[in-house]
Design an enzyme around this catalytic site. Structure first.
Site: not given
Ligand code: S3P
Length: 434
Positions: A24-25, A96, A124, A168, A170, A317, A348, A389
């Site tokens: 995905k990333s 995200g 978020r 992070s 991101q 993750d 989570r 997840r």
């Protein structure tokens, strides 16, 4: 969305040689960097999932010509200076990664933009990305820290030297993407390794980027497409198979063609510390610096551990799976230094504490993790808490339960692993719609 319920029944042994869909990333980054470079890029084995479709849709709105045919994606980008004013609100759904990476790109444009998403995404934190972009001269406003994010056009961003205070990928990637639109050098300092797919792919696109142990330096300027990119299988998706193989009796699974990027190996390392029987073989790769290979797992008697701090970021993750592994292990497992889990698609820590308690497992919640006592899982009705997840990890509890595990609100699995049910059933699980 909330009504889609999956039931996972008792499992005997699991066997098979399987591949999982593309990472995905990496898939997000292939679309984004292809959009930002001039000419054609062919992408093979990309992930066909809701989150990636959001990145594709927004890239199209911004002017990229993208064709999907026979599992091949062709992207025709226009180069850095030619993105198109979207003139409408950009909706990133649940993703995200998409919203944060596009914040970096859109903060550097002459036009204004508004970025939003679904119920989960609108909760978020976005200030963590807005802050460094503002330090580059961008004009961004969040809604009390969350989406919608409103960006005002700018003529020029400045260069920056920035110390990442949150581990992070991101945030790091948003700064790197914004830096492409500057003239000079931007430097990011970081103490913790987070996934480095952006850095690797920027090199594949001939960007002037240099990475050493604690700093990343990038000089702005045009990208040159490598023309062809192969996306390895997603190690995060493979991790569901890995755990299922470890906790089911008399099982052996081989997962092929999967990404083995060292910044993503935390879950495998944690499982090995818990006594897991896992073998890794690296294949030869072509045209990218991403590592690819195969993983063999066999049933194992897991033992409780204190999860080392150094492995949290590279397993971030997969932490819902670590909670399930701990429930199946002998003794206590302690997870600390994992507060970032509270800012994912759900909180989570809270979601897993709730679900493991419902599954009759003894668990104490910490602000930054939990302490879990391995025990006998009793299948029952659970909630995904709007989190793909959490949904998938909890469905694996049936590998160790006499009674079925039912998880409501599972449509979100389509954001990252739409073929989850089919692939898990192909190795011997029994998951079906209620
Ligand atoms: C991602 C980075 C991670 C991860 C997410 C994907 C990425 O988030 O949790 O699922 O593709 O860059 P953070 O970088 O915010 O930790």
């Amino acid at each position: 969305m909330s009504s889609f319920t999956l039931v996972s029944n008792k499992v005997n042994s699991l066997h098979g040689e399987i591949e999982v869909p593309g990472d995905k990333s990496i898939s997000h980054r292939t679309v984004i960097l292809s959009m930002l470079s001039e000419g054609q890029t062919v992408i093979e084995n990309y992930l066909s999932s809701e989150d990636i479709f959001r990145t594709i849709e927004v890239s199209r709105i911004l002017g990229a010509d993208i064709h999907l045919k026979n599992e091949i994606m062709e992207v025709y980008g226009k180069g850095l200076g030619k993105l198109v004013d979207p003139k409408k609100i950009l909706n990133f759904g649940n993703s995200g990664t998409s919203i944060r990476l596009f914040m970096g790109i859109l903060a550097a444009q002459k036009f204004d933009s508004v970025l939003t998403g679904d119920r989960s995404l609108r909760k978020r934190p976005m200030e963590r990305v807005a802050k460094p972009l503002r330090a580059m001269g961008a004009n961004l406003e969040t809604n009390n820290g969350n989406p919608p994010v409103k960006i005002k056009g700018t003529n020029k961003l400045n260069n920056l030297r920035y110390k990442l205070d949150i581990p992070s990928a991101q945030i790091k990637s948003a700064i790197l993407l914004a830096s492409l639109f500057t003239n000079g050098k931007t430097v990011i300092e970081t103490d913790t390794d987070t996934r480095d797919h952006t850095e690797i792919m920027l090199k594949d696109f001939s960007s002037q980027i240099e990475v050493d142990e604690k700093t990343i330096s990038i000089v702005g300027g045009e990208l040159v497409s490598p023309e062809y990119i192969y996306v390895p299988g997603d190690l995060s998706s493979a991790s569901f198979l890995i755990l299922a193989g470890l906790i089911s009796k008399d099982s052996e699974l081989k997962i092929k063609n999967v990404g083995l990027n060292p910044t993503r190996m935390g879950f495998i390392e944690i499982m090995k510390l818990m006594n897991a029987d896992i073998q890794i073989n690296t294949d030869k790769t072509f045209n990218t610096n991403e590592k690819i290979g195969s993983i063999v797992v066999r049933s194992s008697n897991l033992k409780g551990i204190e999860v080392p701090k150094r492995l949290i970021a590279s397993a971030i993750d997969e932490m819902p799976l670590v909670f399930i592994a701990a429930a199946c292990a002998e003794g206590y497992t302690s997870i600390k230094n994992a507060k970032e889990l509270r800012y994912k698609e759900s909180d989570r820590i809270k979601a897993m504490v709730n679900n493991l308690t419902s599954l009759s497992i003894e668990i104490n919640e910490y602000d930054d993790g939990a302490r879990i006592k391995g025990g006998t899982i009793r299948g029952t009705n659970l909630d995904s808490f709007d989190d793909h997840r959490v949904a998938m990890a909890c469905l694996l509890a049936s590998c160790r339960s006499e009674t079925p595990v039912t998880v409501k609100n599972c449509l979100n699995i389509n954001t990252s692993f739409p073929t989850f049910k089919e692939i898990m059933n192909s190795i011997g699980m029994n998951i079906h719609e209620a």
